[in-house]
Scaffold this motif. Structure first.
Motif, PDB file in Angstrom:
ATOM      1  N   ALA A  37      18.490  -8.253 -25.802  1.00  0.00           N
ATOM      2  CA  ALA A  37      17.229  -7.696 -26.309  1.00  0.00           C
ATOM      3  C   ALA A  37      16.184  -7.806 -25.209  1.00  0.00           C
ATOM      4  N   TYR A  38      15.729  -6.666 -24.708  1.00  0.00           N
ATOM      5  CA  TYR A  38      14.677  -6.700 -23.692  1.00  0.00           C
ATOM      6  C   TYR A  38      13.798  -5.474 -23.800  1.00  0.00           C
ATOM      7  N   ASP A  39      12.566  -5.587 -23.310  1.00  0.00           N
ATOM      8  CA  ASP A  39      11.606  -4.471 -23.316  1.00  0.00           C
ATOM      9  C   ASP A  39      11.100  -4.261 -21.903  1.00  0.00           C
ATOM     10  N   ILE A  40      10.843  -3.001 -21.584  1.00  0.00           N
ATOM     11  CA  ILE A  40      10.201  -2.697 -20.297  1.00  0.00           C
ATOM     12  C   ILE A  40       8.922  -1.938 -20.614  1.00  0.00           C
ATOM     13  N   PHE A  41       7.811  -2.420 -20.086  1.00  0.00           N
ATOM     14  CA  PHE A  41       6.515  -1.759 -20.298  1.00  0.00           C
ATOM     15  C   PHE A  41       5.992  -1.203 -18.978  1.00  0.00           C
ATOM     16  N   SER A  42       5.423  -0.015 -19.023  1.00  0.00           N
ATOM     17  CA  SER A  42       4.724   0.504 -17.846  1.00  0.00           C
ATOM     18  C   SER A  42       3.340  -0.116 -17.816  1.00  0.00           C
ATOM     19  N   LEU A  43       2.884  -0.527 -16.672  1.00  0.00           N
ATOM     20  CA  LEU A  43       1.578  -1.177 -16.562  1.00  0.00           C
ATOM     21  C   LEU A  43       0.570  -0.255 -15.885  1.00  0.00           C
ATOM     22  N   ALA A  44      -0.678  -0.412 -16.273  1.00  0.00           N
ATOM     23  CA  ALA A  44      -1.735   0.387 -15.653  1.00  0.00           C
ATOM     24  C   ALA A  44      -2.417  -0.371 -14.520  1.00  0.00           C
ATOM     25  N   ASN A  45      -1.952  -1.585 -14.238  1.00  0.00           N
ATOM     26  CA  ASN A  45      -2.538  -2.378 -13.139  1.00  0.00           C
ATOM     27  C   ASN A  45      -2.429  -1.591 -11.833  1.00  0.00           C
ATOM     28  N   GLN A  46      -3.473  -1.724 -10.998  1.00  0.00           N
ATOM     29  CA  GLN A  46      -3.414  -1.021  -9.734  1.00  0.00           C
ATOM     30  C   GLN A  46      -2.444  -1.734  -8.796  1.00  0.00           C
ATOM     31  N   GLY A  47      -1.503  -0.954  -8.244  1.00  0.00           N
ATOM     32  CA  GLY A  47      -0.505  -1.547  -7.357  1.00  0.00           C
ATOM     33  C   GLY A  47      -0.929  -1.444  -5.907  1.00  0.00           C
ATOM     34  N   GLU A  48      -0.075  -1.941  -5.051  1.00  0.00           N
ATOM     35  CA  GLU A  48      -0.353  -1.911  -3.618  1.00  0.00           C
ATOM     36  C   GLU A  48      -0.322  -0.460  -3.137  1.00  0.00           C
ATOM     37  N   SER A  49      -1.277  -0.122  -2.261  1.00  0.00           N
ATOM     38  CA  SER A  49      -1.350   1.240  -1.775  1.00  0.00           C
ATOM     39  C   SER A  49      -0.643   1.332  -0.424  1.00  0.00           C
ATOM     40  N   LEU A  50       0.314   2.255  -0.344  1.00  0.00           N
ATOM     41  CA  LEU A  50       1.067   2.447   0.895  1.00  0.00           C
ATOM     42  C   LEU A  50       0.800   3.858   1.392  1.00  0.00           C
ATOM     43  N   GLY A  51       1.153   4.136   2.619  1.00  0.00           N
ATOM     44  CA  GLY A  51       0.924   5.500   3.082  1.00  0.00           C
ATOM     45  C   GLY A  51       1.281   5.728   4.522  1.00  0.00           C
ATOM     46  N   LEU A  52       0.929   6.921   4.985  1.00  0.00           N
ATOM     47  CA  LEU A  52       1.199   7.337   6.353  1.00  0.00           C
ATOM     48  C   LEU A  52       0.095   6.797   7.247  1.00  0.00           C
ATOM     49  N   GLY A  53       0.400   6.553   8.492  1.00  0.00           N
ATOM     50  CA  GLY A  53      -0.636   6.168   9.451  1.00  0.00           C
ATOM     51  C   GLY A  53      -1.134   4.751   9.258  1.00  0.00           C
ATOM     52  N   ARG A  54      -1.649   4.192  10.345  1.00  0.00           N
ATOM     53  CA  ARG A  54      -2.246   2.851  10.300  1.00  0.00           C
ATOM     54  C   ARG A  54      -3.561   2.903  11.051  1.00  0.00           C
ATOM     55  N   ILE A  55      -4.466   2.012  10.675  1.00  0.00           N
ATOM     56  CA  ILE A  55      -5.725   1.905  11.399  1.00  0.00           C
ATOM     57  C   ILE A  55      -5.961   0.433  11.713  1.00  0.00           C
ATOM     58  N   GLY A  56      -6.410   0.160  12.919  1.00  0.00           N
ATOM     59  CA  GLY A  56      -6.643  -1.223  13.332  1.00  0.00           C
ATOM     60  C   GLY A  56      -7.540  -1.246  14.553  1.00  0.00           C
ATOM     61  N   LYS A  57      -7.773  -2.450  15.069  1.00  0.00           N
ATOM     62  CA  LYS A  57      -8.701  -2.573  16.204  1.00  0.00           C
ATOM     63  C   LYS A  57      -7.980  -3.012  17.458  1.00  0.00           C
ATOM     64  N   LEU A  58      -8.510  -2.556  18.577  1.00  0.00           N
ATOM     65  CA  LEU A  58      -8.032  -3.052  19.864  1.00  0.00           C
ATOM     66  C   LEU A  58      -8.670  -4.414  20.082  1.00  0.00           C
ATOM     67  N   GLN A  59      -7.984  -5.264  20.796  1.00  0.00           N
ATOM     68  CA  GLN A  59      -8.540  -6.581  21.058  1.00  0.00           C
ATOM     69  C   GLN A  59      -9.864  -6.456  21.835  1.00  0.00           C
ATOM     70  N   GLU A  60      -9.872  -5.525  22.794  1.00  0.00           N
ATOM     71  CA  GLU A  60     -11.064  -5.308  23.623  1.00  0.00           C
ATOM     72  C   GLU A  60     -11.477  -3.853  23.523  1.00  0.00           C
ATOM     73  N   GLU A  61     -12.776  -3.638  23.452  1.00  0.00           N
ATOM     74  CA  GLU A  61     -13.277  -2.268  23.516  1.00  0.00           C
ATOM     75  C   GLU A  61     -12.927  -1.696  24.899  1.00  0.00           C
ATOM     76  N   MET A  62     -12.624  -0.414  24.980  1.00  0.00           N
ATOM     77  CA  MET A  62     -12.347   0.196  26.281  1.00  0.00           C
ATOM     78  C   MET A  62     -12.831   1.640  26.270  1.00  0.00           C
ATOM     79  N   THR A  63     -12.841   2.278  27.447  1.00  0.00           N
ATOM     80  CA  THR A  63     -13.249   3.684  27.460  1.00  0.00           C
ATOM     81  C   THR A  63     -12.071   4.503  26.948  1.00  0.00           C
ATOM     82  N   LEU A  64     -12.362   5.723  26.532  1.00  0.00           N
ATOM     83  CA  LEU A  64     -11.299   6.610  26.051  1.00  0.00           C
ATOM     84  C   LEU A  64     -10.277   6.826  27.164  1.00  0.00           C
TER      85      LEU A  64
END
Ligand SMILES: [Zn+2]
Length: 373
Positions: A230-257
């Motif tokens: 005897a078991y039940d499975i419920f769908s939850l409306a909790n917001q899950g982790e967001s995954l996707g394409l691409g990443r954004i982050g910082k360089l350790q040091e600012e530099m010129t283009l």
């Protein structure tokens, strides 16, 4: 004891890393040519399945190619072996080489193409730049005799249930009384046919990502002593982790283009890069998206990127970026070859843990069609 795995066992492990559910809608992923229902001795990881890649696979007795770009992307109207596309399919079938594609799901996966690129560029504190997938959660409630509660809890947690943020093994258990009446044709674990039984039971609750539902339920059923669970499975409306394409982050040091463009060239090992923007402008926040990122320039700008690293940039999209003040460095689409080493080392490690007797190696040749003079 070592064992030679079959194709399903290999792909099951691979999909724990790069689940099919992560792919964007309409992508052509999964088994494209041949069969997984066979023992696998040699696996080759490739970015593109060109004819010379298939020839390399034949020379090296490869049973399975794991590729990033699906060789059958647009519908094939015929398999004409006088065309390169037809010969690719025909040679694979003739030499019993299966081809499995992991495309946008591998871009999205943690440790996949975009994480590998962000790592190569030495970006810090990265997050997703273009969300495409939100992990949905479900709740499992299962009733189990008290003395088997621990075994069932362990089994579902082992299968990956019970993760909340960085906490694992999150479950809740409550004691109670269960009743049941075994009818004819049953073989009850407890009680007798035709007699109403009362039994001390535990109600175990936990949550899991819907992408691993089958695995969790299977593990629960195997560990559970009852014939009918005897078991039940419920769908939850909790917001899950967001995954996707691409990443954004910082360089350790600012530099010129300009300095950054040379950094990209060097870290990704390319012959040349195309640059849009003021070469003396400063950059620190970097978005990266392997492959063709034309559709994602606004998102990169919106996320606060100073510069966007992506391939296949169109002339007019370059103008759009210029006008919105977003610098771009285009190192080409072929930088995604970084997945060959990434997937090889990931799978080599899990094969070793599983004691699978199977060789895995990256395809050797470059499939970059462009030369710089
Ligand atoms: Zn690509």
């Amino acid at each position: 004891m070592t064992k030679v795995p079959n194709g399903f066992e290999i792909i099951q492990l691979f999909e724990q890393f790069s689940p099919k559910a992560y792919a964007v809608e309409g992508d052509k992923i999964g088994l494209q040519i041949g069969s997984l229902n066979k023992p696998i001795h040699n696996i080759m990881v490739a970015l593109d399945v060109l004819e010379e890649v298939v020839d390399e696979a034949i020379r090296k007795n490869v049973d399975l190619i794991i590729a990033h770009h699906p060789p059958i992307f647009r519908p094939m109207k015929s398999i004409n072996i006088d065309t390169p596309a037809g010969r690719i399919v025909a040679k694979c079938i003739k030499h019993d080489i299966a081809v499995y594609a992991a495309h946008t799901n591998l871009d999205v996966a943690e440790g996949g193409v975009n994480d590998l690129l962000a790592e190569a560029l030495e970006l810090q504190n990265t997050s997703v730049s273009a969300p495409t997938y939100e992990e949905k959660y479900k709740k499992l409630v299962v009733y189990v005799p008290k003395d088997s509660a621990q075994a069932v809890r362990d089994a579902v947690c082992q299968a990956g249930a019970g993760f909340i943020g960085n906490y694992s093994h999150c479950t809740f258990t409550q004691e109670g009384t269960g009743t049941f009446l075994p009818s004819g044709n049953t073989n009850p674990y407890i009680g007798e046919v035709g007699k109403l039984e009362e039994v001390e039971e535990s109600r175990i609750e936990t949550i899991f990502q819907s992408s691993i539902e089958k695995k969790v339920i299977k593990a629960m059923l195997v560990a559970h002593p009852y014939e009918e669970v005897a078991y039940d499975i419920f769908s939850l409306a909790n917001q899950g982790e967001s995954l996707g394409l691409g990443r954004i982050g910082k360089l350790q040091e600012e530099m010129t283009l300009e300095e950054f463009a040379y950094h990209v060239k060097k870290s990704l090992g390319v012959e040349g890069v195309r640059v849009v923007g003021n070469l003396q402008g400063k950059v620190k926040k970097v978005a990266v998206l392997g492959g063709d990122g034309n559709k994602y320039i606004s998102q990169a700008k919106f996320k606060g990127a100073d510069v966007f690293v992506t391939g296949d940039l169109y002339y007019h999209v370059a103008h759009d970026a210029m006008m919105m003040g977003l610098a771009i460095v285009d190192p080409g689409h072929h930088i995604e070859h970084i997945m060959k080493k990434g997937v090889t080392s990931y799978l080599a490690k899990v094969f070793e843990e599983k004691k699978y007797q199977v060789a895995i190696f990256p395809s050797e040749g470059s499939t970059d069609p462009f030369r710089f003079l």
